[in-house]
Design an enzyme around this catalytic site. Structure first.
Site, PDB file in Angstrom:
ATOM      1  N   HIS A 105      87.625  51.798  21.700  1.00 32.37           N
ATOM      2  CA  HIS A 105      88.124  52.405  20.413  1.00 32.37           C
ATOM      3  C   HIS A 105      88.923  53.085  20.326  1.00 32.37           C
ATOM      4  O   HIS A 105      88.872  54.134  21.241  1.00 32.37           O
ATOM      5  CB  HIS A 105      86.732  52.450  19.546  1.00 32.37           C
ATOM      6  N   GLU A 122      80.896  56.543  19.460  1.00 32.24           N
ATOM      7  CA  GLU A 122      79.655  56.114  19.195  1.00 32.24           C
ATOM      8  C   GLU A 122      78.549  56.290  20.166  1.00 32.24           C
ATOM      9  O   GLU A 122      78.982  57.148  21.251  1.00 32.24           O
ATOM     10  CB  GLU A 122      79.500  54.409  19.208  1.00 32.24           C
ATOM     11  N   HIS A 180      84.540  50.221  27.772  1.00 26.06           N
ATOM     12  CA  HIS A 180      82.841  49.719  27.846  1.00 26.06           C
ATOM     13  C   HIS A 180      82.450  48.511  27.421  1.00 26.06           C
ATOM     14  O   HIS A 180      83.082  47.507  26.845  1.00 26.06           O
ATOM     15  CB  HIS A 180      82.045  50.749  26.632  1.00 26.06           C
ATOM     16  N   ARG A 200      90.059  44.458  22.196  1.00 23.27           N
ATOM     17  CA  ARG A 200      89.202  43.746  23.010  1.00 23.27           C
ATOM     18  C   ARG A 200      89.989  43.801  24.229  1.00 23.27           C
ATOM     19  O   ARG A 200      91.228  43.014  24.304  1.00 23.27           O
ATOM     20  CB  ARG A 200      88.895  42.579  22.686  1.00 23.27           C
TER      21      ARG A 200
END
Length: 322
Positions: A105, A122, A180, A200
């Site tokens: 991200h 996150e 991740h 992605r």
């Protein structure tokens, strides 16, 4: 005058995913309609996915509507100063029947420039993990753009990424730029900035029901990735009937509360507070009203509601802006 505010619950926003399964229903009682349900968005103001209140006098209104009507009472004085009337966090439960894609991200600066969005810092709390469940978090050693691209091209990316075996109760904090992937056989409670921006990198060559591979974002990811070795896993205390700090960052603070019996809360009115029940059952009492919750429930406490108490036996994540 009686306080018109109360603990808010929302209708879950259920997301079908290629990697999803049935555990959001069997484990968390979510009303899924597909055997490939990967996510339950518990509290969201992402565009086109704004949460609708499920209980009480505000039932049927959106979270944005009541924030616009009562900004400081819902969000808190400090949050309004920092974020205006935008709800800054997104809360989810995820069921990974299969591995999620390897992804990254962007940070706030890059996300703002490219997508007019927040970045996506996150945190994951592992609610359930099958025996061999694993997560991918960052690189095994300091890497570089060239090494990453070489391994991506040669289909050996997994050899340079850190794989962690996980158990129930494990916590991972993922700053933007951390490569991740959530591994198969896990249920995750996720707390993140309000953003749906994901690059992605690799999707295990999967195809959907129409035989199509999902889009990759290799070029966009190159300057979003942090190529340094990082320590994502967080150790934390689990003292009963105490708010044990797990993560503190610019975007949110998360505590873990092992509730056993009674626990009283007195907060400032600086920030809203969210509780995610990750195990057990509990009762929240506020102004002589009792509210019942169980594993899989997420509740938003408006900032104006700053004195209340809990009873029961449960494991809670407590999240606010500090």
């Amino acid at each position: 005058m009686k306080n018109i505010f109360y603990p808010l619950q929302f209708l879950p926003i259920l997301k079908e995913r290629i990697w999803g399964g049935k555990k959001l229903n069997t484990f968390l009682n979510k009303p899924i309609t597909s055997d490939f349900t990967g996510e339950s968005w518990e509290i969201s103001t992402v565009e086109n996915d704004v949460s609708i209140i499920a209980n009480g006098d505000f039932k049927g209104k959106t979270l944005n509507e009541i924030i616009n009507e009562f900004p400081t009472e819902i969000l808190g004085e400090k949050v309004v100063k920092q974020f205006g009337v935008q709800f800054p966090l997104l809360f989810k439960f995820l069921d990974a029947r299969e591995d999620l894609s390897i992804q990254v991200h962007p940070n706030d600066e890059l996300a703002k420039k490219r997508h007019n969005s927040f970045g996506k810092t996150e945190m994951w709390y592992v609610m359930q993990a099958d025996e061999d469940a694993r997560l991918i978090v960052g690189f095994t050693e300091k890497s570089s753009q060239d090494e990453y691209l070489k391994n991506l091209k040669e289909n050996t990316l997994l050899t340079i990424l850190e794989t962690k075996k996980v158990n129930q109760g494990d916590v991972f904090f993922l700053e933007t730029g951390t490569v991740h992937a959530i591994g198969a056989g896990t249920i995750i409670a996720e707390i993140q900035q309000t953003s749906d921006i994901t690059y992605r990198l690799y999707d295990f060559d999967r195809v959907d029901s129409n035989g199509n591979k999902r889009e990759l974002h290799v070029d966009l990811a190159l300057d979003a990735i942090n190529y340094n070795k990082i320590k994502a896993q967080k150790e934390y205390l689990k003292i009963e009937n105490k708010s044990n700090e797990v993560v503190r960052c610019d975007y949110f603070t998360t505590h873990y509360i092992p509730l056993k019996g009674n626990y009283s809360v007195q907060r400032t009115k600086d920030s809203f507070c969210v509780y995610m029940c990750v195990d057990g059952e509990f009762v929240l009492e506020f102004q002589n009203q009792k509210y019942n919750y169980r594993k899989g429930d997420t509740v938003l406490i408006p900032a104006e509601m700053n004195v209340y108490s809990f009873s029961g036996k449960a494991s809670l994540l407590e999240i606010y802006i500090s």
